[in-house]
Enzyme design. Structure first.
Site, short mmCIF file in Angstrom:
data_model
loop_
_atom_site.label_atom_id
_atom_site.label_comp_id
_atom_site.label_asym_id
_atom_site.label_seq_id
_atom_site.Cartn_x
_atom_site.Cartn_y
_atom_site.Cartn_z
CB ALA A 1 -2.48 6.74 -3.94
CB SER B 1 -1.27 -0.23 1.69
OG SER B 1 -2.14 1.42 1.35
CG ASN B 2 -0.23 4.62 -1.58
OD1 ASN B 2 -1.13 5.28 -1.23
ND2 ASN B 2 -1.04 3.70 -2.40
N PRO B 3 0.85 5.85 1.64
CG PRO B 3 3.06 7.01 2.51
CD PRO B 3 2.36 5.97 1.50
CB SER B 4 -2.82 7.67 -0.08
OG SER B 4 -4.54 8.99 0.17
#
Ligand code: C5P
Length: 396
Positions: A270, A203-206
């Site tokens: 994102a 995942s990502n920090p969005s």
């Protein structure tokens, strides 16, 4: 504006409503009916408002002032929070025997009601009738929402007052031009998750803040808004329909249907670019020091939706570290976007997680406009301003 409490348990939240509005830079005064004081004190309203409340004791003073008219002339809006069935009924029939109903008919331009009551009361035909009357008089209602209710043994139901955090945006919306009325707006937000096994994912920090701000802004401007959101801790903006998803595949699946008759898609999500070629059904054991992971590309949602494109306006977001404008223009052409909002990672204007963002708008034919660093909610409005001239004529 005047924030008025009437006599329901949710009046304990009236000071928080006052504080949220002050924090948003709005000038507030408090008012209260006598029954409101069964739940909230005069002192706590005074402290939260920063001035003495308007109530029965302040109403009939022998100083020659007609208080309700004086207060109504000062106020640009009246927010009744909480609004009981009785307060709604009094106002709907034009009474003036308590400070709130008196203020309502004394010329305050905008009135916002935050109803709070038991589900049976809220759905009773008499209350429905009164609500319709208020709406016909040009008043606005916010909520109630589904949540735990006060009466014992009730559990959750429709009738809870909206949370104080939602009030500043609703007040701003009262003064907002409704230039997206009749429009269907679709927004994607947040990160996606691509599972490797049942307990691990890419995942990502969005945070989802940008997309939620676009959804809120479009709603305030009169649009009917669907928000397709990856995992996010944010509350859904009032009046927005949210569809929760996890993976890129699910996000695409949730967007395809509503995209067909949307006027606008703003794709702030994102989206994770890769997923595991095989998702393990059991937790992958950590036997070895090294572990190879085969990744395959997730579907490019915008590319996939381009096939269903008719005359929808489509806006993408793009984070670049290098040759930003060039790449954004190329992306706009390739993904058939009206424009791309180019943003920059890892700077003080950083997009991820913060309340501010700075974007450069790049159109498919290479026009470039740098927007200043703005609060995400204000930026959302700037983006919608740029969408407006591109929207198809409203179909009747
Ligand atoms: O190609 P890039 O990922 O930089 O494009 C960013 C834009 O494309 C964003 O609007 C993002 O939401 C969207 N996107 C997508 N599907 C993907 C990856 C990104 O629609 N798989």
């Amino acid at each position: 504006m005047v924030v008025a409490a009437t006599g329901g348990v949710a009046a304990i939240k009236t000071p928080a409503v006052l504080r949220r509005l002050r924090e948003a830079g709005m000038g507030v005064r408090a008012a209260a009916t006598e029954d409101a004081y069964r739940f909230v004190t005069r002192l706590s309203l005074a402290v939260a408002a920063g001035s003495e409340p308007f109530d029965r004791s302040a109403w009939f003073t022998a100083d020659g002032q007609v208080r309700h008219l004086e207060w109504a002339a000062w106020a640009d809006a009246l927010v009744v929070a909480p609004a009981t069935a009785d307060a709604i009924s009094s106002a709907a029939s034009g009474r003036a025997d308590d400070v709130v109903s008196a203020l309502v008919i004394s010329g305050i331009p905008k009135v916002l009601w935050l109803p709070a009551m038991n589900t049976a009361m809220w759905s009773h035909p008499a209350v429905r009738r009164n609500v319709e009357r208020l709406e016909a008089d040009g008043h606005t209602l916010l909520g109630p929402v589904i949540g735990p209710l006060a009466a014992r043994g009730e559990g959750a139901g429709l009738g809870r007052m909206v949370e104080p955090d939602a009030v500043p945006a609703a007040v701003e919306a009262l003064f907002q031009e409704r230039d997206f009325e009749g429009r269907k707006v679709l927004v994607s937000a947040g990160p996606t998750r691509e599972y490797l096994d049942p307990v691990r994912f890419l995942s990502n920090p969005s945070s989802g803040k940008m997309g939620y701000a676009v959804a809120e802004a479009a709603r305030a401007r009169g649009a009917s808004v669907t928000l397709v959101s990856g995992p996010s801790a944010l509350d859904v903006p009032v009046g927005v329909e949210r569809i929760r998803v996890e993976s890129a595949g699910q996000m695409l699946g949730a967007l395809i249907g509503p995209f067909a008759d949307a006027d606008l898609l703003v794709m702030t999500a994102a989206v994770a670019d890769w997923r595991a070629a095989e998702v393990a059904t059991e937790k992958i054991a950590k036997f070895d020091e090294r572990q190879a992971l085969e990744l395959v590309r997730t579907p490019d949602i915008l590319m996939a939706l381009a096939e269903y494109r008719r005359d929808q306006v489509v806006v993408g977001f793009s984070m670049e570290t290098d040759k930003g404008v060039e790449r954004a223009a190329e992306k706009a052409r390739r993904k058939r976007l009206d424009f791309v909002c180019l943003n920059y990672p890892a700077t003080e204007d950083s997009a991820f997680g913060g309340d501010f963002n700075r974007v450069t708008v790049v159109t498919s034919n290479g026009e470039v406009e740098e927007l200043p660093r703005l609060r995400k909610r204000e930026l959302a409005d700037s983006i919608l301003d740029r969408v407006l001239p591109r929207l198809r004529p409203i179909q009747s």
